[in-house]
Design an enzyme around this catalytic site. Structure first.
Site, PDB file in Angstrom:
ATOM      1  N   ASP A  11       0.905  -1.272  -0.118  1.00 18.05           N
ATOM      2  CA  ASP A  11      -0.004   0.157   0.050  1.00 18.05           C
ATOM      3  C   ASP A  11       1.019   1.376  -0.014  1.00 18.05           C
ATOM      4  O   ASP A  11       1.547   1.475   0.871  1.00 18.05           O
ATOM      5  CB  ASP A  11      -0.959  -0.058   1.246  1.00 18.05           C
ATOM      6  CG  ASP A  11      -2.020   0.745   0.976  1.00 18.05           C
ATOM      7  OD1 ASP A  11      -2.062   1.701   0.055  1.00 18.05           O
ATOM      8  OD2 ASP A  11      -2.826   0.845   1.907  1.00 18.05           O
ATOM      9  N   ASP A 105      -2.801   2.173  -6.188  1.00 15.59           N
ATOM     10  CA  ASP A 105      -1.564   2.245  -5.079  1.00 15.59           C
ATOM     11  C   ASP A 105      -1.555   0.955  -4.382  1.00 15.59           C
ATOM     12  O   ASP A 105      -1.034   1.135  -3.084  1.00 15.59           O
ATOM     13  CB  ASP A 105      -1.761   3.447  -4.321  1.00 15.59           C
ATOM     14  CG  ASP A 105      -3.125   3.582  -3.670  1.00 15.59           C
ATOM     15  OD1 ASP A 105      -3.982   3.082  -4.008  1.00 15.59           O
ATOM     16  OD2 ASP A 105      -3.132   4.425  -2.477  1.00 15.59           O
ATOM     17  N   GLU A 106      -2.288   0.028  -4.664  1.00 14.89           N
ATOM     18  CA  GLU A 106      -2.277  -1.047  -3.652  1.00 14.89           C
ATOM     19  C   GLU A 106      -2.605  -2.369  -4.273  1.00 14.89           C
ATOM     20  O   GLU A 106      -3.229  -2.716  -5.603  1.00 14.89           O
ATOM     21  CB  GLU A 106      -3.734  -0.913  -3.063  1.00 14.89           C
ATOM     22  CG  GLU A 106      -3.971  -1.758  -1.896  1.00 14.89           C
ATOM     23  CD  GLU A 106      -5.308  -1.602  -1.203  1.00 14.89           C
ATOM     24  OE1 GLU A 106      -5.393  -2.175   0.101  1.00 14.89           O
ATOM     25  OE2 GLU A 106      -5.953  -0.531  -1.321  1.00 14.89           O
TER      26      GLU A 106
END
Length: 486
Positions: A11, A105-106
């Site tokens: 993350d 983003d993960e």
């Protein structure tokens, strides 16, 4: 459940805001809020400096401004964030063929499938290498969680924030989960959490003690049984590689309802252009054009048109969206518009005559529906140019001063700070919005390519020792600024 912590969850830390801070030296160490700037806007991401004031994602922007009035408020630059995300995802792909992106983003990664780790020591080493590679490649930090299941890996990455690594040893799951809130478990949102609270269950250990039968009675067979297993630390969900997209769409919410039919049509055409850009970037074409309209009373209408074959032609998508708009009553005002393409394929079948024929059968204007852009009729008479819009946070370039970014605009003026990633905080200048020497710019890379023969970047972008020192005036959108984000 695995006997080794070989599922990794990455993350990125405050991704949008951190990317803006890295790109804009004057914002490093400052509170930064990224999101829609109009009265109906919401926070997409807040930097850790802004979070100290209570600002968080999904918060109404008006509330954020009251909590942190001196923060920098910026419109998102999704193309820029996507380019960084692609760099990160390539690094994950080097670890394993099984990478499951959840957002820009993960992502989850199956380290065992990649053969890079089969025990705790190997998993930790892989996680630390990944964090170092992300920093060197993008100049940004990410937090890594390692565990024997997806649920626990995600919990571990949250514990590691910001810029850390946490590993949960298999066998310690129940001890770790027991005292935590039920909201930590996947599938427990506000409504389910409140339902459980009224039944006297607020912690994970409460769920485990209640037993499967009670949870099934409260939540139903599938949800109750799944929640009971997770409360006991069991999660067998596999990491699955990215699935093919089913549709591509874009939409905008407006701070002030739109009533002008010409303006509404212009917004639909602009959305169609952005949708086609995304469609082409994904390597797809599509058969079904979809228009979404949310009216002044919050009623939402969806209209669609299916073509004879898949297309990625801007003229076809734009004309279809325009025909769909003609079927919607917008006299009361429009607060949201969206254009999408579904029925995706990885090829294009441009049978324009068939599309024109089918449009004529629907009464949609016949062959005019597929007139190529190059031969489209010119508007009758001169058209007054619209005032140029400069979105706060977006990149610009000046013929004399070089690269910079917009701090704010309004009343016919635009304020620009001239600086680049890795430079010292730059100077601020103000121009007329129609200054011919000022043009929209391209996002600059956060980490410069050292060129052939050079070593890898040490710790990411070079930051001036005094970066982030000094005031940052004029960051909020000024009077007259465009209210919605692209």
């Amino acid at each position: 459940m695995r006997t080794a912590p070989t599922i990794l969850h990455l993350d990125m830390d405050a991704f949008f805001a951190a990317a803006e801070q890295a790109a804009k030296p004057s914002l490093r160490g400052k509170p930064v809020v990224v999101g829609g700037l109009g009265p109906r806007g919401v926070v997409a991401t807040a930097s850790y400096e802004a979070r100290r004031f209570g600002v968080h994602s999904a918060m109404p922007m008006g509330q954020a401004r009251r909590l942190a009035p001196n923060a920098a408020y910026l419109v998102p630059r999704f193309a820029f964030y996507r380019s960084i995300s692609e760099q990160v995802m390539r690094l994950l792909g080097l670890l394993s063929p099984l990478v499951e992106p959840l957002s820009l983003d993960e992502a989850f990664v199956d380290l065992e499938a990649g053969g890079v780790a089969d025990d705790a020591a190997g998993a930790r080493a892989a996680g630390e290498r990944l964090r170092a590679d992300i920093l060197a490649t993008t100049g940004l930090t990410g937090s890594v969680g390692l565990a024997g299941s997806k649920m626990l890996a995600k919990i571990a990455s949250e514990q590691a924030k910001p810029d850390g690594l946490a590993l949960i040893e298999p066998g310690t799951e129940r001890e770790l989960l027991g005292p935590k809130s039920v909201r930590i478990l996947p599938g427990v949102g506000p409504a389910t959490g409140e339902h459980l609270r009224r039944a006297g269950m607020t912690t994970v250990s409460d769920l485990a003690e209640a037993g499967e039968d009670e949870l099934v009675r409260l939540l139903g067979r599938a949800h109750g049984a799944s929640l009971y297993r997770m409360a006991r630390g069991h999660d067998d969900r596999p990491v699955v590689a990215e699935r093919d997209a089913k549709s591509v769409s874009v939409e905008d919410t407006f701070a002030v309802d739109l009533h002008d039919r010409v303006r509404i049509r212009g917004e639909v055409e602009r959305l169609a252009e952005r949708c086609v850009e995304r469609l082409r970037a994904s390597g797809h074409s599509g058969r079904t054009i979809v228009l979404k309209v949310r009216r002044f009373d919050f009623s939402t209408l969806t209209r669609s048109e299916t073509l004879r074959g898949p297309t990625d032609a801007l003229g076809v998508v734009r004309e279809a969206a325009g025909r769909l708009l003609d079927s919607v009553d917008t006299t009361g005002g429009v607060r949201l518009l969206g254009v999408g393409v579904s029925g995706l394929a990885d090829y294009t079948q441009e049978d324009l005559f068939a599309q024109a024929e089918s449009a004529g059968e629907r009464g949609g204007g016949g062959a005019a529906a597929v007139v190529p852009e190059a031969v489209a009729a010119e508007p009758a008479g001169p058209v007054a140019p619209a005032e140029r819009y400069w979105a706060p946070g977006h990149d610009v370039r000046h013929a004399v001063h070089g690269a910079g970014w917009v701090q704010g605009s309004g009343l016919g003026r635009v304020t620009v700070r001239f600086e680049e990633p890795g430079s010292a905080p730059g100077r601020v200048r103000t121009f007329a919005v129609d200054d011919p020497e000022l043009t929209a710019g391209e996002a600059l890379p956060l980490v410069r390519d050292p060129g052939p023969g050079a070593g890898p970047p040490a710790g990411g972008a070079v930051v001036s020792p005094d970066a982030g020192v000094g005031g940052v005036p004029g960051l909020a959108a000024g009077p007259g600024s465009h209210p919605h984000h692209p």
